[in-house]
Write an enzyme that holds these catalytic residues in place. Sequence first.
Site, PDB file in Angstrom:
ATOM      1  N   GLY A   1       0.837  -1.206   0.000  1.00 56.17           N
ATOM      2  CA  GLY A   1       0.000   0.000   0.000  1.00 56.17           C
ATOM      3  C   GLY A   1       0.858   1.235   0.000  1.00 56.17           C
TER       4      GLY A   1
ATOM      5  N   THR B   1       0.794   4.837   5.027  1.00 51.91           N
ATOM      6  CA  THR B   1       0.172   3.734   5.767  1.00 51.91           C
ATOM      7  C   THR B   1       1.241   2.771   6.246  1.00 51.91           C
ATOM      8  OG1 THR B   1      -1.645   3.915   4.185  1.00 51.91           O
ATOM      9  CG2 THR B   1      -1.721   2.042   5.684  1.00 51.91           C
TER      10      THR B   1
ATOM     11  N   GLU C   1       5.602  -3.475   0.912  1.00 50.95           N
ATOM     12  CA  GLU C   1       5.801  -3.085  -0.490  1.00 50.95           C
ATOM     13  C   GLU C   1       5.035  -1.777  -0.641  1.00 50.95           C
ATOM     14  OE1 GLU C   1       7.490  -4.734  -2.848  1.00 50.95           O
ATOM     15  OE2 GLU C   1       7.838  -6.655  -1.849  1.00 50.95           O
TER      16      GLU C   1
ATOM     17  N   CYS D   1       2.335   0.665  -9.160  1.00 50.99           N
ATOM     18  CA  CYS D   1       3.423   1.114  -8.279  1.00 50.99           C
ATOM     19  C   CYS D   1       4.701   1.426  -9.035  1.00 50.99           C
ATOM     20  CB  CYS D   1       3.666   0.072  -7.194  1.00 50.99           C
ATOM     21  SG  CYS D   1       3.988  -1.567  -7.841  1.00 50.99           S
TER      22      CYS D   1
HETATM   23  P1  NAD Z   1      -3.318   2.496   1.349  1.00 51.09           P
HETATM   24  O1  NAD Z   1      -2.041   2.539   2.071  1.00 51.09           O
HETATM   25  O2  NAD Z   1      -4.253   3.637   1.489  1.00 51.09           O
HETATM   26  O3  NAD Z   1      -4.153   1.182   1.740  1.00 51.09           O
HETATM   27  C1  NAD Z   1      -3.622  -0.109   1.601  1.00 51.09           C
HETATM   28  C2  NAD Z   1      -4.321  -1.046   2.565  1.00 51.09           C
HETATM   29  O4  NAD Z   1      -3.972  -0.677   3.903  1.00 51.09           O
HETATM   30  C3  NAD Z   1      -5.843  -0.984   2.502  1.00 51.09           C
HETATM   31  O5  NAD Z   1      -6.361  -2.276   2.641  1.00 51.09           O
HETATM   32  C4  NAD Z   1      -6.189  -0.127   3.707  1.00 51.09           C
HETATM   33  O6  NAD Z   1      -7.483  -0.348   4.215  1.00 51.09           O
HETATM   34  C5  NAD Z   1      -5.147  -0.587   4.705  1.00 51.09           C
HETATM   35  N1  NAD Z   1      -4.868   0.338   5.812  1.00 51.09           N
HETATM   36  C6  NAD Z   1      -4.960   1.682   5.835  1.00 51.09           C
HETATM   37  N2  NAD Z   1      -4.614   2.158   7.051  1.00 51.09           N
HETATM   38  C7  NAD Z   1      -4.283   1.079   7.822  1.00 51.09           C
HETATM   39  C8  NAD Z   1      -3.835   0.923   9.152  1.00 51.09           C
HETATM   40  N3  NAD Z   1      -3.647   1.968   9.966  1.00 51.09           N
HETATM   41  N4  NAD Z   1      -3.596  -0.323   9.599  1.00 51.09           N
HETATM   42  C9  NAD Z   1      -3.762  -1.397   8.792  1.00 51.09           C
HETATM   43  N5  NAD Z   1      -4.201  -1.300   7.519  1.00 51.09           N
HETATM   44  C10 NAD Z   1      -4.442  -0.070   7.032  1.00 51.09           C
HETATM   45  O7  NAD Z   1      -2.916   2.270  -0.172  1.00 51.09           O
HETATM   46  P2  NAD Z   1      -3.872   2.289  -1.432  1.00 51.09           P
HETATM   47  O8  NAD Z   1      -4.275   3.703  -1.683  1.00 51.09           O
HETATM   48  O9  NAD Z   1      -4.909   1.246  -1.267  1.00 51.09           O
HETATM   49  O10 NAD Z   1      -2.880   1.777  -2.586  1.00 51.09           O
HETATM   50  C11 NAD Z   1      -2.065   2.607  -3.339  1.00 51.09           C
HETATM   51  C12 NAD Z   1      -0.622   2.518  -2.881  1.00 51.09           C
HETATM   52  O11 NAD Z   1      -0.169   1.170  -2.936  1.00 51.09           O
HETATM   53  C13 NAD Z   1       0.325   3.301  -3.769  1.00 51.09           C
HETATM   54  O12 NAD Z   1       1.204   4.038  -2.968  1.00 51.09           O
HETATM   55  C14 NAD Z   1       1.069   2.240  -4.533  1.00 51.09           C
HETATM   56  O13 NAD Z   1       2.350   2.620  -4.975  1.00 51.09           O
HETATM   57  C15 NAD Z   1       1.119   1.142  -3.530  1.00 51.09           C
HETATM   58  N6  NAD Z   1       1.385  -0.144  -4.172  1.00 51.09           N
HETATM   59  C16 NAD Z   1       2.643  -0.678  -4.031  1.00 51.09           C
HETATM   60  C17 NAD Z   1       2.960  -1.875  -4.670  1.00 51.09           C
HETATM   61  C18 NAD Z   1       4.329  -2.480  -4.532  1.00 51.09           C
HETATM   62  O14 NAD Z   1       4.510  -3.638  -4.885  1.00 51.09           O
HETATM   63  N7  NAD Z   1       5.319  -1.770  -4.025  1.00 51.09           N
HETATM   64  C19 NAD Z   1       1.987  -2.524  -5.433  1.00 51.09           C
HETATM   65  C20 NAD Z   1       0.734  -1.958  -5.538  1.00 51.09           C
HETATM   66  C21 NAD Z   1       0.434  -0.764  -4.901  1.00 51.09           C
END
Ligand code: NAD
Length: 524
Positions: free
Chosen positions: A255, A259, A277, A311
Amino acid sequence: MANVDAPFTLPTDVKDITIKNFINGQWVTPLTNRSFATVCPATGQELTLIPDSGETDIDNAVKAAKTAFKTWSKTTVKHRVSILKRIAELIKEHLAVLAKYESLDQGKTLSLATRHEIPSCVHIFELFATMIAKGFAETKGSMPFGSSPMEITDIKPCTVDSVTQYVPAGVAAIITPWNVPLVMISQKLAPCLAAGSTCVIKPTELCSITTYLFTHILREAGVPDGVVNVVFGTGERAGEPLVKHKDVRVISFTGGTKTGSRIGMVAGALNKRVYMELGGKSPSLVFDDCDIHHAAATGIRSIFHNQGEICVAASRHYVQNPIYKRYLELFREKTIGRLKVGDPRDSNTYYGALVSQNHLEKVTGYIRMAQEEGATVEFLVDPNDPDIVSVSSDGRLTIRGLEGGFFVAPTLITDIKQSSPVVQEEIFGPVVCVLPFDSEDEAVELANDTKYGLSASVWSLDQRRLDRVMRQINAGTVWSNTWFALNLELPFGGFGCSGNSREFGPWSLEIFSEIKTLSHNRYR
Ligand code: NAD
C-alpha cells in the site's frame, strides 16, 4: 465442503452479490452490523455494500486461523500443491466473471483484467505450486569445534553439521491495496498457503468484489476451514486491529508509504515481522543513443498503463538534451488520437476511470499545483474523439454516457523544477513529468534524487553505459530498454520509502516461514 451435486458458479449480476466476511469457512455478516457503499469508478454510481468490520470480527478471524494452523502447518507439500493447483484451475475457469468485476469495481479496462491481471493470478498459484513441489532451498554447512583451553569440563572436539529448515510462520495478516486487487491477494496468499501458514486477509475497502468471489473459489478448491479468512472494512477499523492482534506473527502489507509507516510503527512496537511493499516515483532515463521510437512508445505505456495506478509507473522521464524535443514530439504523436480513454468495457479503450472521487481529486490537485508553479501542462486527448464531451482545466474528462465517472486525461508536464512536489511525490495517476539532462552523471543524480526506489528504466543502445548507469541507480528493479518486465521467480521490492521487503520466488516463501538452523554433533 463444496457441494458436489451443483456445478460451481459465480454470480454474473452484481445485484446477486452480498459481500460478507469469510471466517472459518463460513460467510458471516460483521458483528458491527455496519456497512458502506462501494462505487463504480466509470459511472460514479453505487455498486454494492461492503461490511464495515471491527475488532471483534478480526478477533474471530484470527482465532479461526490460529486453530486451523495446527493442522494446515502439518499438511504434506503434495497436499498443498494440489490445493494451489486447484485454485489456479478455478480462477482460470471463472476468468471472465472475475475480470468483469475487477474492471467494474476498479475502473481498469476489461481487456487488461481479462488478458493480463486475472491470468497473472492463475500463473502465481501455479508458480508457487511448482516451487514447493521442487522443495524448499536448504543451506548446509559443517564446522569443526575443538575443545577450548577455557573449558573446565571434559568436552570432546567434534564436527557440527548444520542445515536450514523452513517451518510455517503462523497466522499472517495480509493487507492489500486497490490498484490490482486480486493480483495482490494472489501474490501474498499463494506463498502463504505454500509455506503452510494460515491468514486473515484485509483487502482494500475500495475494491472488494473479486476478493469476496474468490472466497467461494477457495472453498470450492478444498481449502480447509479457517486456513484463509477474509475480513472486509477500512484500514482504521479492521486493518489496524489485525496488525495489533497478539496472535498475528507476520504482516505482509502492500500500500501507500504513509500507511506503511503507521503499520511499521504499530507492529514494530509489538515485535512483529513486517514486510512492506510501498509507493514509488520511478524514473526513466532516456539517453541520446537509444531507440527513441521504442523509448517513447514504452514511455507512454509506462505511465498510462492501468490509468497510471501502478506502483512501478515511470512518472519521471529524464531525456538527454539532444533528443529532448524529438522525444516530446513522439510522445505526443503516439498518444493523441491513438490512446483512447473512456469506457472500460470498450476493447479500444487503453485506460479507464480512476478508482474513486477522492483519488481523482488527489491527481487533479497535482495537475493544478503544476499549473500554479508555472509548468507547461498538456492534455494529450484527441480533439475529434466523439466520446469526450469536455476536458476541464485540471484534466478531468467527461466521457459521453459515463458523465459521473472519474476520468483524467493523459497529462504531460514539462518546464517543471526537479524539486517540485509534482516531481517528488507519488501521484498514482496518468501524469508524467518530462525533464531534460546533459550528462550521464546528471541523469543518475536526478534518478536518485527521490525518497523512493522501487524501479527504473534506462534507455540506451550502449551496453557499457547501461551497465554503468544501472549499477548506480538506487532501486529494487532496474530495466534496460523495457519496462514492467517482471519475472516472478526473481525478487521484487523497493529501496527507501518504497518498502523493506522482497516478494516472489523463495523470498515470498520466507515471509510466511520461520527459518531455523538445525545443528547436529557428528561425534567425530
Ligand atoms: P493504502 O495505504 O491507502 O491502503 C492499503 C491497505 O492498507 C488498505 O487495505 C487499507 O485499508 C489498509 N490500511 C490503511 N490504514 C491502515 C492501518 N492503519 N492499519 C492497517 N491497515 C491499514 O494504499 P492504497 O491507496 O490502497 O494503494 C495505493 C498505494 O499502494 C500506492 O502508494 C502504490 O504505490 C502502492 N502499491 C505498491 C505496490 C508495490 O509492490 N510496491 C503494489 C501496488 C500498490
